[in-house]
Design a protein around this motif. Structure first.
Motif, PDB file in Angstrom:
ATOM      1  N   ASP A  61       0.461 101.337 -15.743  1.00 56.34           N
ATOM      2  CA  ASP A  61       0.995 100.446 -14.713  1.00 56.34           C
ATOM      3  C   ASP A  61       2.422 100.017 -15.037  1.00 56.34           C
ATOM      4  O   ASP A  61       3.283  99.947 -14.150  1.00 56.34           O
ATOM      5  CB  ASP A  61       0.106  99.213 -14.569  1.00 56.34           C
ATOM      6  N   THR A  62       2.686  99.730 -16.309  1.00 53.24           N
ATOM      7  CA  THR A  62       4.039  99.341 -16.725  1.00 53.24           C
ATOM      8  C   THR A  62       5.037 100.450 -16.434  1.00 53.24           C
ATOM      9  O   THR A  62       6.126 100.207 -15.885  1.00 53.24           O
ATOM     10  CB  THR A  62       4.059  98.995 -18.229  1.00 53.24           C
TER      11      THR A  62
ATOM     12  N   ARG B  86       5.997  99.031 -26.393  1.00 54.38           N
ATOM     13  CA  ARG B  86       5.228  98.619 -25.215  1.00 54.38           C
ATOM     14  C   ARG B  86       5.537  97.176 -24.821  1.00 54.38           C
ATOM     15  O   ARG B  86       5.652  96.858 -23.631  1.00 54.38           O
ATOM     16  CB  ARG B  86       3.739  98.816 -25.485  1.00 54.38           C
TER      17      ARG B  86
ATOM     18  N   VAL C 272       5.720 100.769 -12.648  1.00 57.00           N
ATOM     19  CA  VAL C 272       6.600  99.721 -12.127  1.00 57.00           C
ATOM     20  C   VAL C 272       8.052  99.986 -12.530  1.00 57.00           C
ATOM     21  O   VAL C 272       8.977  99.900 -11.706  1.00 57.00           O
ATOM     22  CB  VAL C 272       6.141  98.336 -12.609  1.00 57.00           C
ATOM     23  N   LEU C 273       8.274 100.323 -13.799  1.00 60.67           N
ATOM     24  CA  LEU C 273       9.635 100.589 -14.266  1.00 60.67           C
ATOM     25  C   LEU C 273      10.231 101.812 -13.568  1.00 60.67           C
ATOM     26  O   LEU C 273      11.428 101.828 -13.240  1.00 60.67           O
ATOM     27  CB  LEU C 273       9.640 100.798 -15.778  1.00 60.67           C
TER      28      LEU C 273
ATOM     29  N   ILE D 242       9.583  94.195 -17.259  1.00 60.21           N
ATOM     30  CA  ILE D 242       8.935  93.902 -15.980  1.00 60.21           C
ATOM     31  C   ILE D 242       8.912  92.397 -15.733  1.00 60.21           C
ATOM     32  O   ILE D 242       9.205  91.923 -14.626  1.00 60.21           O
ATOM     33  CB  ILE D 242       7.509  94.474 -15.973  1.00 60.21           C
TER      34      ILE D 242
ATOM     35  N   LEU E 205       8.925  97.110 -23.041  1.00 59.73           N
ATOM     36  CA  LEU E 205       8.813  97.574 -21.658  1.00 59.73           C
ATOM     37  C   LEU E 205       8.132  96.526 -20.783  1.00 59.73           C
ATOM     38  O   LEU E 205       8.539  96.300 -19.635  1.00 59.73           O
ATOM     39  CB  LEU E 205       8.041  98.894 -21.610  1.00 59.73           C
ATOM     40  N   ASP E 206       7.098  95.881 -21.322  1.00 55.75           N
ATOM     41  CA  ASP E 206       6.431  94.808 -20.573  1.00 55.75           C
ATOM     42  C   ASP E 206       7.401  93.660 -20.293  1.00 55.75           C
ATOM     43  O   ASP E 206       7.381  93.073 -19.198  1.00 55.75           O
ATOM     44  CB  ASP E 206       5.230  94.286 -21.355  1.00 55.75           C
ATOM     45  N   ASP E 207       8.245  93.333 -21.264  1.00 59.98           N
ATOM     46  CA  ASP E 207       9.227  92.261 -21.068  1.00 59.98           C
ATOM     47  C   ASP E 207      10.209  92.614 -19.954  1.00 59.98           C
ATOM     48  O   ASP E 207      10.657  91.730 -19.211  1.00 59.98           O
ATOM     49  CB  ASP E 207       9.993  92.008 -22.365  1.00 59.98           C
TER      50      ASP E 207
ATOM     51  N   GLY F 149      -2.916  99.113 -19.408  1.00 58.74           N
ATOM     52  CA  GLY F 149      -1.726  98.523 -18.804  1.00 58.74           C
ATOM     53  C   GLY F 149      -0.471  99.354 -18.941  1.00 58.74           C
ATOM     54  O   GLY F 149       0.499  99.132 -18.205  1.00 58.74           O
ATOM     55  N   LEU F 150      -0.446 100.322 -19.874  1.00 58.53           N
ATOM     56  CA  LEU F 150       0.769 101.094 -20.085  1.00 58.53           C
ATOM     57  C   LEU F 150       1.126 101.932 -18.864  1.00 58.53           C
ATOM     58  O   LEU F 150       2.296 102.019 -18.470  1.00 58.53           O
ATOM     59  CB  LEU F 150       0.634 101.987 -21.319  1.00 58.53           C
TER      60      LEU F 150
ATOM     61  N   GLU G  80      10.691  90.306 -12.492  1.00 54.85           N
ATOM     62  CA  GLU G  80       9.770  89.785 -11.488  1.00 54.85           C
ATOM     63  C   GLU G  80      10.281  88.482 -10.901  1.00 54.85           C
ATOM     64  O   GLU G  80      10.961  87.723 -11.556  1.00 54.85           O
ATOM     65  CB  GLU G  80       8.384  89.597 -12.111  1.00 54.85           C
TER      66      GLU G  80
END
Length: 250
Positions: free
Chosen positions: A46-47, A239, A50-51, A246, A242-244, A43-44, A250
């Motif tokens: 993809d993250t 990580r 997106v960023l 996104i 960074l996920d937060d 998933g990293l 959203e």
């Protein structure tokens, strides 16, 4: 008795006007005994993709690794990137790479001979630089430092850059701060608030550079002193942060 250092606060959420500079080992990725054993968490990639899009391209990797290693780790993603602490740089499709010093070959051979005596130690040929690792061989730390210091005699224009259980022989004038400043002078980074995230002593140049341009550094870990204003505990926390970012957008 030394004064107690207060923990740094957590960083704010990633904002759309930032220029985000990310170290790799010890920041995005957990350390391994050797650089080749690191693992990119699912998933990293993809993250980061997106960023990169949501920051209009103003996201770059800033690493001690070579660009070709970064591309292999994060394939198929190819981000703007700084390799070898600034000796390699890619932005807007342009690739800038420093050339290897001829004397480095003899130093490399001697370094390989030294680390071969300590199982778990490693000499890493970075083309224009040499890194000597002792993460897997603590007893090699002192002889590696002695060797690296003496090797400078044969490498005018080089200096030592200590890191997390590694020391590098690198050309003068190349560091992460200078590389970040060169990226900030151009689109898509120019005019944005620069934020540098890193864990190691080599990242302090980056923290200082972004602070001088109205941004701030985020330290990964609890190493002090640091020019960073904020901190995250470890790569897992980076990580998640960074996920937060996104999830929030959203």
């Amino acid at each position: 008795m030394a004064a107690e250092t207060r923990p740094l606060p957590l960083p704010p959420a990633v904002a759309p006007d930032w220029a985000l500079f990310l170290d790799v080992d010890g920041t995005l990725l957990d350390f391994a005994d050797t650089p080749g054993d690191v693992h990119v968490e699912p998933g990293l990639v993809d993250t980061l993709a997106v960023l990169h899009g949501r920051l209009d391209g103003a996201l770059a990797l800033v690493s001690g690794r070579r660009l070709m290693q970064l591309d292999a780790l994060f394939a198929p993603l190819q981000l703007p990137a700084v390799g070898l602490h600034g000796l390699e740089r890619r932005d807007d499709g342009h690739l800038d790479i420093h050339h290897r010093a001829p004397a480095l070959d003899d130093v490399l051979a001697a370094a390989l001979a030294l680390t071969s005596k300590y199982p778990g130690a490693l000499t890493e040929d970075k083309g224009t630089a040499i890194a000597l690792h002792w993460r897997g061989a603590p007893a090699a730390e002192e002889p590696i430092h002695e060797f690296a210091t003496s090797a400078l005699i044969d490498l005018p224009g080089y200096h030592l850059q200590p890191g997390n259980r590694v020391i590098e022989l690198r050309p003068d004038g190349a560091h992460k701060g200078a590389a970040v400043l060169s990226l900030l002078a151009k689109p898509p980074f120019h005019g944005r608030r620069p934020v540098f995230v890193g864990d190691d002593l080599t990242d302090e140049h980056g923290f200082t550079a972004v602070t001088c341009h109205g941004g701030f550094g985020v330290l990964v870990g609890r190493r002090q002193p640091s020019a960073a204003r904020y901190a995250l505990h470890d790569p897992m926390a980076v990580r998640a942060w960074l996920d937060d970012a996104i999830a929030i957008t959203e």
